[in-house]
Design an enzyme around this catalytic site. Structure first.
Site, short mmCIF file in Angstrom:
data_model
loop_
_atom_site.label_atom_id
_atom_site.label_comp_id
_atom_site.label_asym_id
_atom_site.label_seq_id
_atom_site.Cartn_x
_atom_site.Cartn_y
_atom_site.Cartn_z
N ALA A 11 27.52 40.67 33.88
CA ALA A 11 26.47 41.64 34.23
C ALA A 11 26.92 43.06 33.87
CB ALA A 11 26.13 41.54 35.72
N GLU A 32 37.34 47.72 36.72
CA GLU A 32 37.53 46.27 36.84
C GLU A 32 38.86 46.03 37.56
OE1 GLU A 32 36.13 43.14 36.26
OE2 GLU A 32 38.10 42.54 37.04
N CYS A 42 32.00 29.96 32.43
CA CYS A 42 31.38 28.63 32.35
C CYS A 42 32.24 27.67 31.54
CB CYS A 42 30.01 28.74 31.72
SG CYS A 42 29.06 30.12 32.37
C1 FAD Z 1 33.84 27.27 36.62
C2 FAD Z 1 32.52 27.94 36.45
C3 FAD Z 1 31.55 27.36 35.66
C4 FAD Z 1 30.31 27.98 35.50
N1 FAD Z 1 29.38 27.38 34.71
C5 FAD Z 1 28.17 27.98 34.51
C6 FAD Z 1 27.21 27.41 33.64
O1 FAD Z 1 27.44 26.35 33.05
N2 FAD Z 1 26.02 28.04 33.50
C7 FAD Z 1 25.74 29.24 34.13
O2 FAD Z 1 24.64 29.80 33.93
N3 FAD Z 1 26.65 29.81 34.95
C8 FAD Z 1 27.85 29.21 35.15
N4 FAD Z 1 28.79 29.81 35.97
C9 FAD Z 1 28.44 31.05 36.69
C10 FAD Z 1 28.67 32.28 35.85
O3 FAD Z 1 29.95 32.27 35.32
C11 FAD Z 1 28.48 33.51 36.73
O4 FAD Z 1 27.15 33.48 37.22
C12 FAD Z 1 28.71 34.81 35.98
O5 FAD Z 1 30.02 34.92 35.54
C13 FAD Z 1 28.38 36.01 36.89
O6 FAD Z 1 28.62 37.19 36.21
P1 FAD Z 1 28.85 38.54 37.00
O7 FAD Z 1 29.13 39.56 35.98
O8 FAD Z 1 27.74 38.75 37.96
O9 FAD Z 1 30.12 38.28 37.92
P2 FAD Z 1 31.62 37.92 37.49
O10 FAD Z 1 31.64 37.17 36.22
O11 FAD Z 1 32.24 37.30 38.68
O12 FAD Z 1 32.27 39.35 37.24
C14 FAD Z 1 32.47 40.26 38.26
C15 FAD Z 1 33.68 41.12 37.93
O13 FAD Z 1 33.80 42.11 38.94
C16 FAD Z 1 35.17 42.27 39.27
N5 FAD Z 1 35.25 42.81 40.63
C17 FAD Z 1 34.93 42.20 41.79
N6 FAD Z 1 35.10 43.00 42.84
C18 FAD Z 1 35.56 44.18 42.35
C19 FAD Z 1 35.94 45.41 42.95
N7 FAD Z 1 35.86 45.63 44.25
N8 FAD Z 1 36.38 46.41 42.14
C20 FAD Z 1 36.46 46.23 40.78
N9 FAD Z 1 36.13 45.07 40.17
C21 FAD Z 1 35.66 44.06 40.94
C22 FAD Z 1 35.75 40.89 39.13
O14 FAD Z 1 37.14 40.93 38.92
C23 FAD Z 1 34.98 40.34 37.93
O15 FAD Z 1 35.65 40.55 36.72
C24 FAD Z 1 30.05 29.20 36.15
C25 FAD Z 1 31.03 29.80 36.95
C26 FAD Z 1 32.26 29.18 37.09
C27 FAD Z 1 33.31 29.84 37.95
#
Ligand code: FAD
Length: 443
Positions: A11, A32, A42
């Protein structure tokens, strides 16, 4: 314009890229807490069975590229611990040097994702107990796996099942412990038996209705204790769900699980603060509610919309319908819309059609059955949800149905769809047309 983004993955970086592409006056700082940017979580389970040779192969763009090519001030090891929404300031700590930091923002995006829940049970500190979420975590797991013969996976949701499959494909013994009475409990029970049978057929020991209450061992985990007994093991992988990382964000409107409630522009309840991805709510078009379905597809979309709006556009996130798919050994498991439990909360009577249909023409070689369950609103005839389990062709049906659901089509209108047909691809009446053909209302 000073833009601060917290979180450097799906995101956060979708947003960052839209901002730098579309608003040259913006100065973008990304904070980060880890050291890896933009990686495909994923794909992590597929490192275990070697389909992805190295965890680092999952990195789409590294931090240097964001800095040098796109001019983004991308920081690593910067953990945000507080947001002062009056002074428009975020503060935190460098997790390596322990030095505090502060950044003033004009616009802030919270994109901190969600963290796996780790049950607070006895001996949870032992070595050899893992979650699958980040590249450093996967590296640690991969270091230990060569010394292991038996793995216990706790949690029978989609991540648990993907991990079970890949650990088994690595040639290890696997036990899957699930608290409830079915695997993939998000599915309605008519379909979950097939998943259980697939696990057993592939040599997985499945323990249902067992609650993990503690671990045993001295330095490394040696056994998992449940309400039913003690189960010896060499390594544990916990996949019991996730919790949004929003503890530092005080004073915001949140869902019960802590996800920040956002509107269609990805704005939170506080001015100049946006949220997107696994830390935010996801408006569900089917039940018209702020829901929580943390998926990579949604995180990328919400991040993009947040970024465009921060850059000065007026973009809207139109909502999810709750579509997902996974592979479990030979099975493909797809779902979209609401399941029974969620549909029960609608103010409408819902009908369920359960059928076994063929993936391709019945006379064509290798025809495979698919079991599907379709939910339809009785009065309005609007589609509510579809779940399918089969060996082939599930992705196509789920995506077609998801498109129909997104466009608020009715059960009977499924029959009007002009879908591709030739015997190796489907029956002349596609699987998702069988229920309306047989049971649909005729004028
Ligand atoms: C094993 C696995 C398999 C998956 N398979 C699928 C799939 O097949 N299909 C699908 O659609 N989705 C899948 N997902 C879900 C998908 O990966 C997540 O929905 C997606 O990564 C979310 O993105 P995001 O950017 O919201 O959060 P994240 O990817 O979690 O990124 C958030 C970032 O914020 C950082 N952060 C957190 N708190 C703080 C803080 N206080 N200060 C600074 N940095 C911070 C973290 O370190 C991280 O890097 C899977 C997830 C996993 C774990």
């Amino acid at each position: 314009m000073k833009v601060v983004i917290i979180g450097g993955d799906a995101a956060g970086m979708s947003a960052a890229m839209e901002i730098v592409r579309n608003n040259k006056a913006a100065h973008v700082v990304v904070l980060e807490k880890g050291e890896v940017y933009s990686y495909g979580q994923c794909g992590l389970p597929y490192v275990i069975n070697g389909k992805v040779p190295h965890p680092e192969d999952l990195i789409a763009r590294d931090v240097e590229e964001f800095r040098s090519k796109y001019g983004i001030d991308a920081r690593i090891f910067h953990e945000v611990t507080a947001v002062d929404t009056k002074l428009q300031k975020v503060s935190g700590i460098d997790v390596n040097s322990k030095e505090p930091f502060e950044f003033i923002y004009d616009k802030l995006l919270i994109a901190t994702g969600a963290s796996p829940t780790m049950p607070k049970i006895e001996n949870a500190h032992l070595k050899g107990i893992h979650t699958v979420k980040t590249i450093p975590q996967m590296n640690e797991l991969m270091e230990q796996l060569p010394n292991v013969k038996h793995v216990t996976v706790i949690g029978g949701g989609y991540i648990g099942l993907e991990v079970v499959e890949t650990v088994r494909e690595r040639g290890l013994d696997v036990r899957l412990i699930q608290r409830g009475s079915t695997l993939m409990s998000i599915l309605d029970t008519q379909l979950t038996d097939i998943i259980y049978e697939e696990a057993v057929k592939n040599g997985v020991e499945v323990l249902l209705n067992e609650d993990t209450v503690g671990y045993e061992g001295t330095e490394f985990v040696e056994a998992v204790r449940t309400n039913s007994g003690v189960h010896k093991t060499d390594l544990v992988i916990v996949a019991t769900g996730v919790r949004p990382n929003t503890q530092f964000a005080q004073g915001f409107a949140k869902l019960e699980n802590g996800a920040l409630i956002v509107n269609e522009k990805m704005e939170t309840s506080i001015a100049n603060v946006y949220a997107a991805g696994d830390c935010a709510s996801h408006f569900n078009r089917v039940n018209q509610k702020d829901d929580y379905l943390p998926l990579g597809t949604t995180a990328n979309k919400q991040g993009r919309i947040a970024g465009l709006n921060i850059a000065g556009f007026n973009q809207k996130f139109r909502g999810i319908v709750g579509t997902s798919i996974l592979k479990f050994f030979d099975l493909h498991i797809g779902m979209t819309g609401l399941n029974n439990e969620a549909a029960d909360r609608l103010n409408a009577l819902v009908e369920a059609y359960v059928m076994e249909v063929n993936d391709i023409a019945s006379y064509y070689p290798n025809v495979q059955p698919m079991k599907l369950r379709m939910l339809v609103e009785q009065q309005s005839r609007k589609l509510v949800g579809l779940q399918i389990v089969g060996k082939h062709g599930v992705d196509k049906r789920i995506d077609v149905f998801a498109t129909a659901l997104y466009n608020e089509m009715t059960f009977e209108e499924l029959l009007d769809l002009d879908l591709a047909y030739a015997p190796p691809f489907s029956g002349v009446w596609d699987g998702i047309m069988q229920a309306p053909k047989r049971y649909g209302k005729k004028e």
